[in-house]
Design a protein around this motif. Sequence first.
Motif, short mmCIF file in Angstrom:
data_model
loop_
_atom_site.label_atom_id
_atom_site.label_comp_id
_atom_site.label_asym_id
_atom_site.label_seq_id
_atom_site.Cartn_x
_atom_site.Cartn_y
_atom_site.Cartn_z
N LYS A 205 -29.91 73.49 -57.97
CA LYS A 205 -30.02 74.86 -58.50
C LYS A 205 -31.37 75.46 -58.15
O LYS A 205 -31.46 76.63 -57.77
N GLU A 206 -32.45 74.68 -58.28
CA GLU A 206 -33.77 75.17 -57.94
C GLU A 206 -33.88 75.49 -56.45
O GLU A 206 -34.48 76.49 -56.06
N LEU A 207 -33.30 74.64 -55.62
CA LEU A 207 -33.33 74.86 -54.19
C LEU A 207 -32.56 76.13 -53.82
O LEU A 207 -33.02 76.93 -52.99
N GLU A 208 -31.43 76.34 -54.43
CA GLU A 208 -30.64 77.54 -54.16
C GLU A 208 -31.41 78.80 -54.61
O GLU A 208 -31.41 79.81 -53.90
N ALA A 209 -32.08 78.72 -55.75
CA ALA A 209 -32.89 79.86 -56.20
C ALA A 209 -34.03 80.13 -55.23
O ALA A 209 -34.35 81.30 -54.95
N LEU A 210 -34.66 79.09 -54.72
CA LEU A 210 -35.74 79.26 -53.76
C LEU A 210 -35.23 79.89 -52.46
O LEU A 210 -35.86 80.80 -51.91
N LYS A 211 -34.07 79.43 -51.99
CA LYS A 211 -33.48 80.03 -50.78
C LYS A 211 -33.18 81.50 -51.00
O LYS A 211 -33.46 82.34 -50.13
N ASN A 212 -32.63 81.83 -52.16
CA ASN A 212 -32.33 83.24 -52.46
C ASN A 212 -33.61 84.07 -52.51
O ASN A 212 -33.64 85.20 -52.05
N SER A 213 -34.65 83.50 -53.08
CA SER A 213 -35.93 84.20 -53.16
C SER A 213 -36.51 84.45 -51.77
O SER A 213 -37.01 85.54 -51.48
#
Length: 59
Positions: free
Chosen positions: A34-42
Amino acid sequence: MDNLSYLFWAHVIFWILLFLYIFNLVGKNKKLQKELEALKNSINKTKEEKLTWQKQGVN
């Protein structure tokens, strides 16, 4: 208690601890995903904003 009952309970405790450890790792893995996906989105959002500014001619 004879030695076989100790061996049995040691085996049961080992497997319980192993499953708890694996369950813990799966939970941590989901959190990291989830954190990785949020970072990619950011990162993607930042790139899109930068492109928008460049198209407008603002540096």
